[in-house]
Write a protein that holds these residues in place. Structure first.
Motif, PDB file in Angstrom:
ATOM      1  N   ILE A   1       2.367 -19.858  49.810  1.00  0.00           N
ATOM      2  CA  ILE A   1       2.725 -21.269  49.809  1.00  0.00           C
ATOM      3  C   ILE A   1       4.232 -21.421  49.987  1.00  0.00           C
ATOM      4  O   ILE A   1       5.019 -20.528  49.656  1.00  0.00           O
ATOM      5  N   TYR A   2       4.605 -22.567  50.538  1.00  0.00           N
ATOM      6  CA  TYR A   2       6.015 -22.917  50.742  1.00  0.00           C
ATOM      7  C   TYR A   2       6.458 -23.810  49.594  1.00  0.00           C
ATOM      8  O   TYR A   2       5.767 -24.757  49.220  1.00  0.00           O
TER       9      TYR A   2
ATOM     10  N   ILE B   1      -0.358 -25.694  44.300  1.00  0.00           N
ATOM     11  CA  ILE B   1       0.029 -26.825  45.156  1.00  0.00           C
ATOM     12  C   ILE B   1      -0.341 -28.140  44.492  1.00  0.00           C
ATOM     13  O   ILE B   1       0.448 -29.095  44.460  1.00  0.00           O
TER      14      ILE B   1
ATOM     15  N   HIS C   1       3.236 -29.889  43.653  1.00  0.00           N
ATOM     16  CA  HIS C   1       3.723 -30.745  44.735  1.00  0.00           C
ATOM     17  C   HIS C   1       4.215 -32.071  44.164  1.00  0.00           C
ATOM     18  O   HIS C   1       3.497 -32.763  43.445  1.00  0.00           O
TER      19      HIS C   1
ATOM     20  N   ASN D   1       8.624 -29.879  47.076  1.00  0.00           N
ATOM     21  CA  ASN D   1       7.691 -30.029  48.192  1.00  0.00           C
ATOM     22  C   ASN D   1       6.930 -28.712  48.306  1.00  0.00           C
ATOM     23  O   ASN D   1       7.489 -27.704  48.748  1.00  0.00           O
TER      24      ASN D   1
ATOM     25  N   GLN E   1       3.609 -26.762  49.787  1.00  0.00           N
ATOM     26  CA  GLN E   1       2.576 -26.853  50.811  1.00  0.00           C
ATOM     27  C   GLN E   1       2.105 -25.462  51.199  1.00  0.00           C
ATOM     28  O   GLN E   1       2.744 -24.461  50.870  1.00  0.00           O
ATOM     29  N   TYR E   2       0.961 -25.423  51.911  1.00  0.00           N
ATOM     30  CA  TYR E   2       0.540 -24.161  52.512  1.00  0.00           C
ATOM     31  C   TYR E   2       1.509 -23.797  53.641  1.00  0.00           C
ATOM     32  O   TYR E   2       2.093 -24.672  54.277  1.00  0.00           O
TER      33      TYR E   2
ATOM     34  N   ASN F   1       2.506 -22.643  57.327  1.00  0.00           N
ATOM     35  CA  ASN F   1       1.873 -22.881  58.622  1.00  0.00           C
ATOM     36  C   ASN F   1       1.295 -21.611  59.224  1.00  0.00           C
ATOM     37  O   ASN F   1       0.274 -21.636  59.888  1.00  0.00           O
TER      38      ASN F   1
END
Length: 272
Positions: A83-84, A139, A143, A153, A155-156, A158
């Motif tokens: 995850i980011y 997440i 998030h 922030n 997120q998964y 990309n």
């Protein structure tokens, strides 16, 4: 015996640009002006000129330019175990990120990208979990959650094939997550039994004169740096586990800079 130096570095963040001056007449000043403005907008939207620019399938409240193709929606990102985590403080460490996200499952690794010049964090990280359910839980919980005063922030990633990796092996080690209380004596004690270390550079803040929490150690060759990394793994100073990674040696960094400068000069000559 290695040389111990303290180097002053300028923080990588640029000063914010001053806001442009805004006239006090850019907005309606009273209810009458507001209604006049609304009437003007309504007249513009209902005019024949505006209707000519609108496509048949465009909604009544908006338009796109004549001949412009509608924007395709991006497909949703496939869930991954990596995850980011964005909008992090620049002073955050891998240990702090690891401890926080370990609340949601087993963390396999944390990657905190840093600036190549001074080692300062870039404000985002990648966290890899053991399975998808743990990543999804992290997440959902983190998030837009507040962490060290910043709204994250999360997120998964990309790219589904992204994994948390270290930099390629080199003869320079980056040692981070150091306490600001670390002294020269502490560093001498840390490296006294390390073979092949020739220079230790302590990063200092040019404005405050205080250490920035990381150092670079240069070795005679890459195998010596690899052996030192293995020996120092898991070491703690002032209750903090140091972070170890490979870095670009100074001479290679200077060579790359000279190459970029040469390329820039050649490009400028070709345009003249």
């Amino acid at each position: 015996m290695f040389a111990l130096r303290r180097l002053a570095l300028t923080a990588g963040r640029s000063a914010a640009r001053p806001a442009a001056a805004v006239s006090r007449y850019t907005r309606p000043q009273n209810l009458s002006e507001l209604r006049s403005f609304e009437a003007l907008i309504a007249q513009r939207f209902n005019s024949s000129d505006f209707g000519a620019e609108r496509s048949n399938d465009a909604p009544a409240y908006g338009y796109r330019r004549l001949g412009q193709e509608p924007r395709e929606e991006r497909p949703p990102v496939a869930p991954t175990r990596v995850i980011y985590v964005g909008n992090l403080q620049y002073e955050i460490t891998e240990q702090e990120i690891h401890e926080k996200f370990a609340e949601f499952g087993a963390v396999k690794g944390v990657r905190l990208p840093r600036q190549g010049t001074d080692g300062q964090a870039r404000g985002f990280a990648y966290v890899e979990f053991e399975n998808l359910s743990e990543a999804a839980e992290a997440i959902e919980a983190m998030h837009q959650a507040s962490f060290h005063g910043r709204r994250l922030n999360v997120q998964y990633v990309n790219r589904a094939d992204l994994r948390v990796k270290t930099n390629p092996e080199s003869k320079t080690l980056f040692i981070g997550n150091l306490s600001f209380n670390t002294t020269d004596e502490d560093l001498n004690e840390l490296f006294k039994d390390i073979v092949g270390c020739v220079d230790v550079r302590v990063a200092m803040d040019r404005r405050t004169g205080q250490p920035r929490g990381f150092v670079h150690a240069d070795f005679v060759d890459t195998p010596s740096a690899v052996a030192a990394k293995e020996k120092l793994a898991g070491t703690q100073l002032y209750g903090r586990t140091i972070r170890l990674d490979y870095s670009v040696p100074p001479e290679e960094r200077r060579k790359k800079w000279e190459e970029l400068q040469a390329e820039g000069g050649a490009a400028q000559e070709s345009t003249n």
